[in-house]
Scaffold this motif. Structure first.
Motif, short mmCIF file in Angstrom:
data_model
loop_
_atom_site.label_atom_id
_atom_site.label_comp_id
_atom_site.label_asym_id
_atom_site.label_seq_id
_atom_site.Cartn_x
_atom_site.Cartn_y
_atom_site.Cartn_z
N HIS A 48 2.31 59.09 37.85
CA HIS A 48 2.11 60.00 38.90
C HIS A 48 2.58 59.36 40.37
O HIS A 48 2.10 58.43 40.70
CB HIS A 48 0.52 60.16 38.99
N THR B 132 1.87 60.87 43.16
CA THR B 132 1.05 61.25 44.50
C THR B 132 -0.36 60.51 44.17
O THR B 132 -0.93 60.54 43.15
CB THR B 132 0.75 62.74 44.69
N SER C 189 -5.10 61.08 41.55
CA SER C 189 -3.50 60.96 41.53
C SER C 189 -3.22 62.35 41.05
O SER C 189 -3.67 63.10 40.26
CB SER C 189 -3.13 60.05 40.49
N SER C 190 -1.71 62.81 41.37
CA SER C 190 -1.12 63.73 40.74
C SER C 190 0.37 63.70 40.65
O SER C 190 0.72 62.67 41.20
CB SER C 190 -1.41 65.21 41.64
N THR D 155 3.52 66.04 44.75
CA THR D 155 2.78 66.68 46.01
C THR D 155 2.89 68.18 45.86
O THR D 155 3.80 68.65 45.83
CB THR D 155 3.41 66.14 47.39
N GLU E 194 -2.44 69.99 39.79
CA GLU E 194 -3.85 69.33 39.41
C GLU E 194 -3.56 68.06 39.67
O GLU E 194 -2.57 67.18 39.79
CB GLU E 194 -3.59 69.21 37.72
N ALA E 195 -4.75 67.63 40.24
CA ALA E 195 -5.20 66.13 40.40
C ALA E 195 -6.25 65.71 39.68
O ALA E 195 -7.24 66.44 39.48
CB ALA E 195 -5.65 66.12 42.11
N PHE E 196 -5.94 64.53 39.45
CA PHE E 196 -7.00 63.75 38.38
C PHE E 196 -7.94 62.73 39.14
O PHE E 196 -7.14 61.89 39.82
CB PHE E 196 -6.35 63.44 37.19
N TYR F 233 -9.29 75.74 43.85
CA TYR F 233 -10.04 75.02 42.81
C TYR F 233 -11.47 74.95 42.61
O TYR F 233 -12.01 75.42 43.67
CB TYR F 233 -9.51 73.62 42.78
N ARG G 100 -5.81 73.86 48.48
CA ARG G 100 -4.90 72.82 48.63
C ARG G 100 -3.69 73.66 49.38
O ARG G 100 -3.20 74.73 49.00
CB ARG G 100 -4.27 72.27 47.48
N GLY H 42 -0.08 69.34 49.92
CA GLY H 42 -0.64 68.84 48.86
C GLY H 42 -2.29 68.36 49.64
O GLY H 42 -2.88 67.57 48.99
N SER I 77 -5.84 68.59 50.31
CA SER I 77 -6.97 69.43 49.75
C SER I 77 -8.13 69.18 50.73
O SER I 77 -8.55 68.13 51.42
CB SER I 77 -7.62 68.81 48.53
#
Lengths: 114, 110
Positions: free
Chosen positions: A29, A31, A94-95, A98, A102-104, B33, B92, B96, B98
């Motif tokens: 990832h 980002t 992290s994704s 950019t 989806e960001a986790f 989201y 978002r 990027g 958010s």
């Protein structure tokens, strides 16, 4: 696939002390984000990295907070000196890219400043 | 700055549908989201919708987007006690960045 790892899970320090948090994002990832979540509020973005460069640090209190991601992989967030109002959960996310959907998120580090 | 607003609390009976609402100000949002947060845990991405869609369904979850009114909703069908948590709406931008709401605490009563 391993998730976002953060350590420590909990930290209690006295005001004016220093503290550092560590984050290892999902492998590959590019980002990485650091968020601050004060109790009863939503996460607030502190800093966003793309690889080892800073994309956005407009809400980072730069007089006391610093962050780095030297090799574009893991990252550390430091507070020096801490204030009572820094008590919060610090979340790393992290994704893959950019602007990607989806960001986790990691489980976060709960900081208590006394 | 950009803003995301949610009601703070929602209480429903087990088996009923839950509807959590959100309004936002950033008209340039590309993705919107819904995250779920259980006590002591990080944020779990539940679902997201691209800004050119008006509806997305994923099993028990239905997301509705009204771009004109900048209104997003999450419907949970057949709500279970395990759905009790805090639900965050987030937007978002293309860059990027958010922006999160302050969360809606959903309580499901047996």
């Amino acid at each position: 696939e391993a998730g976002v790892a953060q350590s420590p899970r909990y930290k209690i320090i006295e005001k004016r002390q220093s503290v550092a948090f560590w984050c290892n994002p999902i492998s590959g990832h590019a980002t990485l984000y650091w968020y601050q979540q004060i109790l009863g509020q939503g996460p607030k973005l502190l800093i966003q990295f793309q690889n080892n460069g800073v994309v956005d640090d407009s809400q980072l209190p730069k007089d006391r907070f610093s962050a780095e991601r030297l090799k574009g992989v893991d990252s550390t967030l430091k507070i020096q000196p801490a204030k009572l109002e820094d008590s919060a959960v610090y979340l790393c996310a992290s994704s893959a890219r950019t602007g990607g959907p989806e960001a986790f998120f990691g489980q976060g580090t709960r900081l208590t400043v006394v | 700055g950009e803003d995301v607003e949610q009601s703070l609390f929602l209480s429903v009976r087990e088996g009923d549908s839950s509807v959590i609402n959100c309004t936002y100000t950033d008209s340039s949002s590309t993705y919107l989201y819904w995250y779920k947060q259980e006590p002591g845990a990080g944020l779990q991405l539940l679902t997201y919708i691209f800004s050119n869609m008006d509806m997305k369904q994923d099993q028990r979850l239905t997301v509705l987007l009204n771009k004109k009114d900048k209104h997003l909703s999450l419907r949970i069908a057949d709500t279970q006690t395990g759905d009790s948590a805090i639900y965050f709406c987030a937007t978002r931008s293309n860059a990027g960045k958010s922006t999160f709401g302050d969360g809606t605490t959903l309580t499901v009563k047996p």
